[in-house]
Design a protein around this motif. Structure first.
Motif, mmCIF file in Angstrom:
data_model
loop_
_atom_site.group_PDB
_atom_site.id
_atom_site.type_symbol
_atom_site.label_atom_id
_atom_site.label_comp_id
_atom_site.label_asym_id
_atom_site.label_seq_id
_atom_site.Cartn_x
_atom_site.Cartn_y
_atom_site.Cartn_z
ATOM 1 N N LYS A 159 0.837 -1.192 0.000
ATOM 2 C CA LYS A 159 0.000 0.000 0.000
ATOM 3 C C LYS A 159 0.876 1.249 0.000
ATOM 4 C CE LYS A 159 -4.028 -2.055 2.256
ATOM 5 N NZ LYS A 159 -4.973 -1.990 3.408
ATOM 6 N N LEU A 160 0.561 2.169 -0.900
ATOM 7 C CA LEU A 160 1.380 3.363 -1.087
ATOM 8 C C LEU A 160 0.832 4.540 -0.289
ATOM 9 C CD1 LEU A 160 1.970 3.250 -4.963
ATOM 10 C CD2 LEU A 160 3.528 2.486 -3.157
ATOM 11 N N GLU A 161 1.757 5.336 0.238
ATOM 12 C CA GLU A 161 1.392 6.583 0.893
ATOM 13 C C GLU A 161 2.154 7.765 0.310
ATOM 14 O OE1 GLU A 161 1.629 6.402 5.090
ATOM 15 O OE2 GLU A 161 0.097 4.824 5.290
ATOM 16 N N SER A 162 3.219 7.496 -0.456
ATOM 17 C CA SER A 162 3.991 8.587 -1.050
ATOM 18 C C SER A 162 4.733 8.081 -2.279
ATOM 19 C CB SER A 162 4.991 9.151 -0.039
ATOM 20 O OG SER A 162 5.993 8.184 0.258
ATOM 21 N N LYS A 163 5.181 9.002 -3.135
ATOM 22 C CA LYS A 163 5.908 8.630 -4.341
ATOM 23 C C LYS A 163 7.309 8.110 -4.012
ATOM 24 C CE LYS A 163 7.272 13.440 -5.265
ATOM 25 N NZ LYS A 163 7.203 14.547 -6.272
ATOM 26 N N SER A 164 7.858 8.520 -2.872
ATOM 27 C CA SER A 164 9.171 7.997 -2.470
ATOM 28 C C SER A 164 9.085 6.506 -2.167
ATOM 29 C CB SER A 164 9.713 8.761 -1.256
ATOM 30 O OG SER A 164 8.851 8.605 -0.145
ATOM 31 N N GLU A 165 7.942 6.073 -1.604
ATOM 32 C CA GLU A 165 7.748 4.639 -1.356
ATOM 33 C C GLU A 165 7.674 3.869 -2.677
ATOM 34 O OE1 GLU A 165 5.334 4.465 2.897
ATOM 35 O OE2 GLU A 165 4.239 4.328 1.009
ATOM 36 N N LEU A 166 7.009 4.470 -3.649
ATOM 37 C CA LEU A 166 6.928 3.828 -4.960
ATOM 38 C C LEU A 166 8.315 3.658 -5.563
ATOM 39 C CD1 LEU A 166 5.446 2.787 -7.470
ATOM 40 C CD2 LEU A 166 5.139 5.172 -8.180
ATOM 41 N N GLN A 167 9.155 4.699 -5.436
ATOM 42 C CA GLN A 167 10.494 4.618 -6.001
ATOM 43 C C GLN A 167 11.353 3.594 -5.266
ATOM 44 O OE1 GLN A 167 11.556 6.078 -8.843
ATOM 45 N NE2 GLN A 167 13.316 4.716 -8.522
ATOM 46 N N ASP A 168 11.191 3.496 -3.962
ATOM 47 C CA ASP A 168 11.948 2.506 -3.192
ATOM 48 C C ASP A 168 11.617 1.088 -3.659
ATOM 49 O OD1 ASP A 168 13.162 4.472 -1.714
ATOM 50 O OD2 ASP A 168 11.782 4.316 -0.006
ATOM 51 N N ILE A 169 10.337 0.850 -3.962
ATOM 52 C CA ILE A 169 9.939 -0.468 -4.467
ATOM 53 C C ILE A 169 10.526 -0.693 -5.861
ATOM 54 C CG2 ILE A 169 7.999 -1.933 -5.116
ATOM 55 C CD1 ILE A 169 6.327 -0.353 -3.052
ATOM 56 N N MET A 170 10.502 0.352 -6.688
ATOM 57 C CA MET A 170 11.062 0.247 -8.036
ATOM 58 C C MET A 170 12.543 -0.117 -8.000
ATOM 59 S SD MET A 170 8.995 1.155 -10.720
ATOM 60 C CE MET A 170 9.990 2.117 -11.842
ATOM 61 N N ASP A 171 13.256 0.437 -7.043
ATOM 62 C CA ASP A 171 14.705 0.197 -6.951
ATOM 63 C C ASP A 171 15.030 -1.254 -6.623
ATOM 64 O OD1 ASP A 171 15.219 2.819 -7.556
ATOM 65 O OD2 ASP A 171 15.436 3.467 -5.457
ATOM 66 N N ARG A 172 14.054 -1.995 -6.130
ATOM 67 C CA ARG A 172 14.283 -3.400 -5.802
ATOM 68 C C ARG A 172 14.021 -4.318 -6.996
ATOM 69 N NH1 ARG A 172 11.639 -1.852 -0.774
ATOM 70 N NH2 ARG A 172 9.664 -2.820 -1.425
ATOM 71 N N HIS A 173 13.605 -3.738 -8.099
ATOM 72 C CA HIS A 173 13.287 -4.519 -9.289
ATOM 73 C C HIS A 173 14.227 -4.157 -10.438
ATOM 74 C CE1 HIS A 173 9.608 -6.485 -7.873
ATOM 75 N NE2 HIS A 173 9.375 -5.368 -7.190
ATOM 76 N N LYS A 174 14.101 -4.905 -11.514
ATOM 77 C CA LYS A 174 14.944 -4.679 -12.687
ATOM 78 C C LYS A 174 14.067 -4.548 -13.928
ATOM 79 C CE LYS A 174 15.830 -9.626 -13.527
ATOM 80 N NZ LYS A 174 14.953 -10.111 -12.462
ATOM 81 N N VAL A 175 14.691 -4.056 -14.979
ATOM 82 C CA VAL A 175 13.987 -3.882 -16.246
ATOM 83 C C VAL A 175 13.432 -5.233 -16.709
ATOM 84 C CG1 VAL A 175 14.252 -3.250 -18.680
ATOM 85 C CG2 VAL A 175 15.380 -1.897 -16.901
ATOM 86 N N GLY A 176 12.151 -5.229 -17.133
ATOM 87 C CA GLY A 176 11.510 -6.457 -17.603
ATOM 88 C C GLY A 176 10.606 -7.101 -16.588
ATOM 89 N N ASP A 177 10.737 -6.718 -15.303
ATOM 90 C CA ASP A 177 9.861 -7.280 -14.274
ATOM 91 C C ASP A 177 8.417 -6.815 -14.507
ATOM 92 O OD1 ASP A 177 11.994 -8.507 -13.150
ATOM 93 O OD2 ASP A 177 12.142 -7.216 -11.387
ATOM 94 N N ILE A 178 7.463 -7.683 -14.226
ATOM 95 C CA ILE A 178 6.043 -7.361 -14.339
ATOM 96 C C ILE A 178 5.471 -7.205 -12.932
ATOM 97 C CG2 ILE A 178 3.794 -8.150 -15.146
ATOM 98 C CD1 ILE A 178 5.226 -9.674 -17.370
ATOM 99 N N ILE A 179 4.959 -5.995 -12.633
ATOM 100 C CA ILE A 179 4.546 -5.659 -11.280
ATOM 101 C C ILE A 179 3.039 -5.422 -11.235
ATOM 102 C CG2 ILE A 179 4.994 -4.159 -9.311
ATOM 103 C CD1 ILE A 179 7.456 -5.621 -10.364
ATOM 104 N N PRO A 180 2.339 -6.074 -10.308
ATOM 105 C CA PRO A 180 0.902 -5.797 -10.134
ATOM 106 C C PRO A 180 0.696 -4.483 -9.393
ATOM 107 C CG PRO A 180 1.623 -7.403 -8.513
ATOM 108 C CD PRO A 180 2.807 -7.152 -9.398
ATOM 109 N N CYS A 181 -0.363 -3.778 -9.747
ATOM 110 C CA CYS A 181 -0.671 -2.534 -9.045
ATOM 111 C C CYS A 181 -2.185 -2.304 -9.052
ATOM 112 C CB CYS A 181 0.062 -1.354 -9.669
ATOM 113 S SG CYS A 181 -0.430 -0.973 -11.360
ATOM 114 N N LYS A 182 -2.630 -1.421 -8.170
ATOM 115 C CA LYS A 182 -4.044 -1.056 -8.080
ATOM 116 C C LYS A 182 -4.170 0.466 -8.143
ATOM 117 C CE LYS A 182 -5.470 -4.972 -5.169
ATOM 118 N NZ LYS A 182 -6.057 -5.364 -3.860
ATOM 119 N N VAL A 183 -5.147 0.926 -8.893
ATOM 120 C CA VAL A 183 -5.426 2.353 -8.948
ATOM 121 C C VAL A 183 -6.913 2.568 -8.692
ATOM 122 C CG1 VAL A 183 -3.572 2.688 -10.627
ATOM 123 C CG2 VAL A 183 -5.937 2.461 -11.424
#
Length: 404
Positions: free
Chosen positions: A359-383
């Motif tokens: 669950k997201l509360e800020s864009k910095s949290e989103l970036q921290d999660i992104m940094d744990r992944h690599k190009v080509g990864d498929i990530i589930p999300c909810k909007v």
């Protein structure tokens, strides 16, 4: 009378063999008793001598050790000062002195120009670098070489040494790091340490070339004031903010020190000095260095690919909290064409509330999660779109290069 009439017979006498008598006397246990007595006396005497010798040995040893100990104490006290003076003369106990001597030869000065020819007389050393491979690879700050086409590297082996032309292997504007290469071999190379072991209060030794060649190899020292300081650098082309762990130190880091080494007492490089990171602070006594563990990942990527490959969503966003504070997340302000977010169907004004099951509360949290992944990864999300929750799967693409 009857008694008077007793018949008295004469007793017969027999001759006794005196030799047998003598033999009988000689066989009396007199002699055996005499030998045992002598043997016991001898044993007692030997035991007495042994006890006396043992007691004397202990007493003598104790007296001798006391005398020897007193003499040694006297000799040690009289020679202690001279011995220590000799040791201090031959081997300095100051760790800063040892580090400066070992690491300074691995730190270089860097001069830049857009001219095709750069003469020594016009040299103005704008930064520092660290030799990390003996065949000529050097790491420095990107802002040291930014917007210039020609780079000269001055080694630390004397002012008369000729500067070497350097080529750019690659750079990463986001982390403010770049790798250069000079055509040389058998150069002294620095040893990278493990910045995860650094603690607040540890000695910090900064080595660089502040204010140009005249002050090359300058050394300042202090302590590590803080670890894991979070420095967030925003990419203006995407709006994405990347977080870096840096050290804060009170060791002076001046203009020209950028790209130089921050070392521990063992002479290991634990950080790369960066004046740009602390530019917004502008507080005396606060210097910053990119932790070497962060830098090593970036350096390895530059060495392998010429750049740092980061995952990319393709959106610009801002933090979002609803008026009733029941919904928190990030508001999508822009979706880049031909990116993972656009292909997945994410649209402007969507509110992303969950990414990779977090669950997201800020864009910095989103970036921290992104940094744990690599190009080509498929990530589930909810909007949340028009009050309804919509699920997507986003394939991460490569972030385009930018000069932030």
């Amino acid at each position: 009378m009857k008694d008077d009439n007793r018949i008295i017979k004469e007793v017969e006498w027999h001759q006794i063999n005196t030799k047998e008598e003598e033999d009988l006397r000689g066989k009396i246990k007199f002699r055996k008793k005499n030998r045992r007595y002598i043997f016991i006396k001898i044993c007692k005497g030997m035991i007495f001598v042994l006890i006396a010798a043992f007691s004397g040995g202990i007493t003598g040893g104790y007296i001798a050790s006391k005398i020897y100990s007193n003499e040694m104490n006297t000799n040690n006290s009289s020679s202690f000062q001279s011995d220590n003076t000799s040791k201090n003369t031959n081997n300095s106990i100051n760790p800063i002195t040892k580090v400066a001597g070992a690491v300074s030869q691995c730190v270089v000065g860097i001069n830049n120009s857009n001219d095709s020819i750069l003469g020594d007389e016009s040299s103005s050393y704008s930064g520092s670098g660290i030799i990390f491979k003996s065949d000529g690879y050097i790491v420095t700050n990107y802002h040291v070489i930014k917007d210039t086409s020609r780079h000269l590297v001055k080694l630390s082996n004397g002012k008369d040494s000729k500067p070497l032309n350097a080529s750019v292997v690659g750079y990463d504007a986001m982390s403010d790091l770049a790798v250069l290469k000079v055509d040389s071999a058998n150069l002294p190379a620095a040893v990278f340490g493990d910045s995860s072991k650094v603690q607040v209060g540890d000695t910090a030794i900064a080595i660089g070339n502040p204010l140009g060649e005249e002050f090359s190899g300058s050394v300042t020292a202090g302590i590590i004031s803080a670890i894991n300081r979070k420095i967030r650098i925003q990419d203006p082309s995407t709006g994405i903010t990347t977080t870096y762990n840096v050290f804060q130190t009170d060791a002076a880091i001046n203009p020209g020190n950028s790209g130089g080494a921050l070392c521990n007492e063992s002479g290991e490089v634990i950080g790369i000095n960066s004046l740009k990171i602390g530019a917004n602070e502008n507080v005396e006594g606060m210097g910053f260095a990119i932790s070497i563990n962060e830098a090593k990942k970036i350096i390895n990527s530059i060495m392998k690919n010429g750049r740092v490959i980061r995952p990319y969503l393709g959106i610009q966003l801002e933090n979002y909290i609803s008026e009733d504070k029941k919904i928190k997340g990030v508001l999508i302000k822009q979706v880049k064409d031909n990116t993972g977010a656009a292909r997945a169907g994410i649209k402007v004004d969507d509110i992303m509330v969950e990414f990779d099951s977090v669950k997201l509360e800020s864009k910095s949290e989103l970036q921290d999660i992104m940094d744990r992944h690599k190009v080509g990864d498929i990530i589930p999300c909810k909007v949340i779109r028009n009050g309804k929750t919509v699920k997507f799967s986003v394939k991460l693409s490569e972030r385009p290069p930018s000069d932030s």
